[in-house]
Design an enzyme around this catalytic site. Structure first.
Site, mmCIF file in Angstrom:
data_model
loop_
_atom_site.group_PDB
_atom_site.id
_atom_site.type_symbol
_atom_site.label_atom_id
_atom_site.label_comp_id
_atom_site.label_asym_id
_atom_site.label_seq_id
_atom_site.Cartn_x
_atom_site.Cartn_y
_atom_site.Cartn_z
ATOM 1 C CB SER A 54 -0.960 -0.036 1.185
ATOM 2 O OG SER A 54 -1.985 0.939 1.043
ATOM 3 C CG ASP A 68 -6.948 -2.696 -3.416
ATOM 4 O OD1 ASP A 68 -7.468 -1.616 -3.100
ATOM 5 O OD2 ASP A 68 -5.787 -3.011 -3.107
ATOM 6 C CG HIS A 93 -5.839 -2.335 0.311
ATOM 7 N ND1 HIS A 93 -5.121 -1.835 -0.753
ATOM 8 C CD2 HIS A 93 -5.207 -1.877 1.430
ATOM 9 C CE1 HIS A 93 -4.117 -1.109 -0.303
ATOM 10 N NE2 HIS A 93 -4.138 -1.124 1.014
#
Length: 377
Positions: free
Chosen positions: A214, A317, A347
């Site tokens: 991320s 995601d 995610h």
């Protein structure tokens, strides 16, 4: 009565390691708060402190970071992932101070069994996620994933912390990550008896991979651009490739996966926007080069030499479309880029459940990428 540690700091734009990051402008700035910040660290047993002038909460990041209307911040010492750490002894780990100025540490992992490999092991960086606002090498989700990486790749895993926003807005975190890479170079050139022997005796400085989850994937992108193909400034350290895990990219124009993201997703659009609002330089929007690699003021990557890149994302995601667009554009420019999409996954699926079938497949994909690109010269 609960005890608190309070510090006053200023929210100031940091000097960037890339000159364009400090010169970009924005026609639609994000809202920001009073630059007077009070940092209050609390434990799970603490109650919220009584604030003066009845400030109201304006931002909440997974219950561990609260920003109030008077500019004060309450940051919990606890993780938002209440999961056990699965440390069965198959990997050893230790913490090391790598940035004395900012008191930043990294966590080193390596397999406990010397029989896993006769040769030295590749070195695998893992920068944690959290929207640049939360997260740590000490969070159990990060520990679980790093323990698995160390034993199954196998590799020496380096998991650095970095300064968090909004106390330290971007590019502070990226600058700290550059320092983590420089720390590795210091280890590679240290004389006998100096440096981290625990790392030096098993790590192959000629086979380094840089990865991040991320926000950590965003960091990996900026490091790939900063270091360039061959990572010459790190010699004798040699980065062989980059692994972006659900990279945290943004932009002012919504993608389809962002617009259609359900509100009850693990990583909802509201939280995505909040992270950018709190982490970008004051007054900037998500087309800033730190957020959007293809924004209106972002330098072109077409002529930038890059080492091989693996981009990973789950099909559910909200960052999916930006990750695919990134991989597609770089591939059109002749870069060595692989794109791996995991159907039905959200995610951070690989840290939420590191032992799921999709996580097992991801481990295989990463291992194949490293084997393909990890030959020392």
């Amino acid at each position: 009565m609960s005890s608190f540690t309070t510090h006053n700091r200023n929210l100031q734009n940091q000097n960037s390691f890339l000159t364009h990051l400090s010169s970009s402008s924005s026609s639609s700035p994000l809202p920001h708060y009073n630059p007077r910040i009070i940092i209050i660290s609390i434990s799970v047993s603490d109650s919220h402190p009584t604030m003066t002038d009845d400030p109201t909460p304006v931002e909440d990041c997974r219950g561990v970071l609260h920003v109030y209307s008077d500019g004060s911040i309450v940051r919990s010492a606890n993780s938002s992932f209440n999961v056990p750490v699965h440390d069965d002894g198959s990997a050893l780990w230790k913490d090391v101070l790598f940035h004395p100025t900012h008191h930043l540490r990294l966590r080193l992992y390596r397999p406990s069994s010397p029989s896993l490999s006769a040769a030295k092991l590749p070195i695998f960086f893992y920068f944690h996620g959290g929207g640049y606002c939360i997260g740590s090498r000490t969070w159990p989700n990060c520990q679980n994933y790093c323990l698995r990486l160390a034993t199954e790749l196998p590799a020496v895993v380096v998991a650095p912390d970095y300064r968090l926003a909004p106390e330290n807005r971007l590019p502070a975190a990226i600058e700290d990550s550059v320092e983590a890479m420089r720390w590795l170079k210091e280890q590679a050139v240290a004389g006998d008896g100096d440096g981290e022997e625990w790392l030096r005796e098993v790590g192959d400085f000629g086979r380094v991979f840089v990865s991040g989850d991320s926000a950590g994937g965003n960091i990996a992108h900026h490091l790939a651009v900063r270091l360039g193909g061959g990572s010459a400034e790190l010699g004798p350290v040699r980065v062989r490739g980059y692994v972006y895990l659900a990279p945290f990219f943004g932009g002012t124009v919504r993608t389809r996966s962002e617009a259609e993201s359900p509100k009850d997703a693990f990583f909802p659009l509201e939280l995505n926007d909040r992270f950018w609002r709190l982490s970008l330089p004051v007054g900037e929007n998500t087309d800033h080069p730190l957020s959007n690699p293809f924004g209106p003021t972002s330098p072109s990557l077409e002529l930038v030499p890059l080492d091989p890149i693996l981009v990973v994302v789950g099909s559910c995601d909200l960052l999916r479309d930006r990750a695919e667009d990134y991989a597609r554009k770089l591939k059109e420019w002749g870069k060595q880029v692989e794109f791996a999409e995991f159907p039905g996954q959200q995610h951070g699926f690989f840290t939420i459940d590191p032992w799921s079938d999709p996580s097992n497949e991801l481990m295989s994909v990463v291992k194949r990428f490293m084997a393909k690109n990890g030959t020392s010269e």
